[in-house]
Design an enzyme around this catalytic site. Structure first.
Site, PDB file in Angstrom:
ATOM      1  N   TYR A 220     -13.285   5.811  10.555  1.00 18.05           N
ATOM      2  CA  TYR A 220     -12.444   6.264   9.443  1.00 18.05           C
ATOM      3  C   TYR A 220     -13.065   5.779   8.141  1.00 18.05           C
ATOM      4  CZ  TYR A 220      -8.148   6.517   6.517  1.00 18.05           C
ATOM      5  OH  TYR A 220      -7.225   6.783   5.537  1.00 18.05           O
TER       6      TYR A 220
ATOM      7  N   HIS B  71       0.777  -1.231   0.000  1.00 17.72           N
ATOM      8  CA  HIS B  71       0.000   0.000   0.000  1.00 17.72           C
ATOM      9  C   HIS B  71       0.815   1.291   0.000  1.00 17.72           C
ATOM     10  CE1 HIS B  71      -3.667   2.136   0.191  1.00 17.72           C
ATOM     11  NE2 HIS B  71      -4.314   1.394   1.049  1.00 17.72           N
TER      12      HIS B  71
ATOM     13  N   THR C 257      -4.997  10.272  -0.010  1.00 18.32           N
ATOM     14  CA  THR C 257      -6.348  10.109   0.523  1.00 18.32           C
ATOM     15  C   THR C 257      -6.582  11.138   1.622  1.00 18.32           C
ATOM     16  OG1 THR C 257      -5.624   8.489   2.173  1.00 18.32           O
ATOM     17  CG2 THR C 257      -6.413   7.626   0.051  1.00 18.32           C
TER      18      THR C 257
ATOM     19  N   SER D 143     -12.058   6.145   4.052  1.00 20.72           N
ATOM     20  CA  SER D 143     -11.060   6.651   3.122  1.00 20.72           C
ATOM     21  C   SER D 143     -11.730   7.377   1.963  1.00 20.72           C
ATOM     22  CB  SER D 143     -10.215   5.486   2.591  1.00 20.72           C
ATOM     23  OG  SER D 143      -9.249   5.939   1.670  1.00 20.72           O
TER      24      SER D 143
END
Length: 656
Positions: free
Chosen positions: A488, A374, A501, A490
């Site tokens: 959270y 990632h 992001t 994204s």
């Protein structure tokens, strides 16, 4: 007779030459070598993209406090947090913000969040699988006769190469978000957009509600890997390499898929090479090196340096530089969605190299998907690759059930990579296998498939489908715990140069109001409850818009905190506040990647006592893949509460 024999031999030779030439001309053709030829160059808009804005400090702090309101039920505690924020605005916050703006003005080639965000990923020492690497799984192909491991793997590999070649030739269609999906089909739009210089072309798109997206991450899809180093990893890339890495039974294989001119080899050749790997009789490797990529990054870095001392430099270099990693598994996972998510998210680690930017995984029963590292990029780039290779491999397969592997390809064309190990390394590998087994066993995966709530009913009620999904998460959490928690979601900022992001905070005063009213029976009138759901949708949509436009607050505060540490300044009181720590301890970590080609997706909790929630919403149904750690959170209970929440929301939305 001799003359006749000579003529026959000549005829056979000529036929062979014609056959080889035909094969060369077919595989060298643009139709085979590229996905398509976009009239607008891939990177046409890149230099014209606007820079990611740094929000005003006062607005950031205002949004931060608004996100804290539903999480801090005690007035005195909120007043303390509010006082810290006000002090921050007029003191250290102002100094840090000005320094950030000054630094940003000196680095106009990138965004203010790019370097800190890379550092955040590359410095974290947690293992990649579950903690960071997400997984995406393709839907089944439309033609059952193509659903074999060999055919599926070959077609996916060729489509990946066609995507890569189109990208590097600057003829892959640019990534553009169209508000009106019919706009790109209008010849006049394309003609004008490709003719104008980048800046004017970008403005023309903007005036037509079309928004070009950043494509700087795409280059790291191929020939790229993350290499462990002590304290901070690095990303390496070698675009000269023409081979792919193939993993099977914990063994490494490589073979070229491009010729000396960089062209994709004939499909029969690639088919034959993959078949050679599948036919290799080697038993599973008892000491699979790939398991080391599941380790703590410092532990793995130390082990990698030991491997280099043992003479494995060439092997590791070939692994690192490969175009991508093709993983061929012997597992069959159809009809078991929990096993499916587990397999692509973490597996047993023995047949994986989690450091690779992209691992294309194909199971024995031809289920395909990707697991990706990632740090280098986000969902926009990976989803584009994921979608394009699925569409290309199913609509234009290059090998078919009757395709014969090239007879000219022998097992010698495939190289099995040998690894030198000593007793110390062998023991490290055995220990890591045991440790990873324990980690995976502690992870719980639960699946929810719910019919009735989908895009259609949301459209009918004029509410955002995503807001309904998020409202379900808030309601389920309240049912279980009686309070609200850091959440959270994204949101991509790819509309800006080098955007990454932003965090969207879906737990709002509006969602708290609805959940309190409904779950505590303060309000039973369906019309009033529907109005509250609509209010949740309005707030959610506004927050999403702000985040997408670089006007959230999380990344700004993150950059200010990072800058304070880098400058050696004392930690501002806002960051030492327990409320800030709790907000960033994301119990509910959520993300969606909407696509008709996604069967499922998954990622792990970002905190030990949290949930990792991958979700999708279709026309008439929704799906959730929930990850949690046993002994920390009960995933089955959350799914039950979530199902009940959606039933109740559906009942409200269905009332006339």
């Amino acid at each position: 007779m001799s003359v006749l024999l000579f003529e026959r031999q000549n005829i056979r030779h000529i036929r062979q030459v014609i056959k080889q030439y035909a094969k060369y001309s077919t595989t060298s053709s643009e139709e085979y070598q590229y996905l398509h030829r976009s009239e607008i160059p891939t990177l046409h808009f890149q230099t014209a993209l606007p820079r990611l804005p740094i929000p005003k400090l006062e607005k950031t702090c205002e949004r931060y406090l608004e996100a804290q309101r539903p999480l801090i039920p005690i007035a005195e505690a909120f007043e303390k947090t509010e006082a810290n924020v006000k002090r921050f605005i007029t003191s250290s916050g102002k100094l840090l913000h000005n320094a950030l703006v000054e630094q940003d003005n000196k680095n106009k080639h990138t965004s203010y969040i790019s370097a800190p965000w890379f550092d955040m990923y590359l410095k974290d020492r947690k293992p990649l699988p579950i903690n960071y690497n997400p997984a995406l799984i393709h839907v089944r192909g439309p033609k059952p006769e193509y659903e074999t491991q060999l055919l599926k793997a070959t077609n996916m590999v060729i489509s990946s190469l066609r995507f890569m070649r189109s990208l590097r030739a600057n003829i892959l269609k640019p990534e553009v978000f169209f508000v009106n999906p019919k706009t790109p089909d209008q010849p006049m739009f394309t003609k004008i957009a490709k003719t104008l210089p980048p800046f004017l072309s970008y403005m023309y798109c903007y005036m037509n509600n079309a928004y070009p997206l950043d494509m700087s991450q795409y280059d790291h899809l191929f020939n790229s890997t993350r290499v462990p180093e002590l304290d901070k990893d690095m990303i390496v890339q070698d675009v000269r390499a023409k081979h792919i890495l193939v993993m099977r039974n914990g063994h490494f294989y490589i073979f070229d898929v491009l010729n000396s001119l960089g062209e994709i080899l004939p499909p029969e050749d690639i088919l034959a090479k993959i078949k050679n790997v599948l036919d290799d009789p080697r038993p599973p490797n008892p000491l699979p090196l790939g398991i080391l990529t599941t380790e703590n990054r410092n532990v793995w870095a130390t082990a990698r340096h030991l491997l280099l001392k043992l003479g494995n430099e060439k092997t590791l270099r070939l692994i690192d530089s490969a175009l991508f990693n093709l993983v061929l598994d012997d597992d069959q996972i159809l009809n078991d969605n929990v096993k499916l998510v587990r397999h692509f998210l973490h597996g047993n680690g023995k047949n994986r190299w989690f450091d690779k930017s992209i691992s294309l995984i194909v199971t024995k029963d031809a289920v395909t998907g990707v697991n990706f590292e990632h740090s280098w990029g986000d969902g926009v780039a990976v989803l584009r690759y994921f979608n394009d290779i699925y569409k290309d491999s199913t609509r234009k397969p290059q090998v078919h059930p009757d395709t014969k592997p090239a007879s000219s390809v022998t097992p010698d064309h495939v190289t099995h990579l040998d690894v030198n190990l000593d007793d110390q390394m062998s023991n490290i590998i055995k220990s890591t296998i045991h440790k990873y087994d324990q980690t995976c066993s502690s992870l719980d995966i639960n699946i929810l498939e719910f019919d009735g709530i989908g895009k259609k009913i949301c459209k009918k009620n004029a509410i955002s489908p995503d807001s309904v999904m998020q409202l379900g998460f808030q309601s389920a959490y309240f049912k279980l715990f009686g309070n609200y928690t850091a959440t959270y979601e994204s949101c991509s900022t790819a509309a800006f140069k080098h955007g990454r992001t932003e965090t969207m905070r879906p737990c709002t005063v509006a969602t708290k109001d609805f959940c309190d009213s409904f779950n505590l029976k303060k309000e039973t009138n369906h019309s009033a409850l529907r109005d509250k759901i609509k209010k949740c949708s309005e707030v959610h949509s506004q927050l999403t818009k702000e985040a997408a436009m670089g006007q959230g607050f999380d990344r700004h505060l993150f950059a200010l905190k990072y800058l304070a540490e880098k400058m050696g300044r004392p930690k501002p009181s806002i960051f030492g506040d327990l409320a800030y720590e709790k907000l960033n301890h994301n119990i509910l970590s959520t993300s969606t990647l909407s696509s008709p080609h996604v069967w499922a997706g998954g990622f792990g909790p970002v905190v030990q006592d949290g949930y990792g929630i991958a979700y999708t919403i279709m026309d008439d149904s929704l799906g959730v893949a929930l990850a949690s750690y046993q002994g920390q959170k009960n995933g089955a209970e959350f799914i039950d509460a979530l199902r009940q929440s959606y039933k109740e929301i559906l009942n409200i939305l269905s009332q006339n």
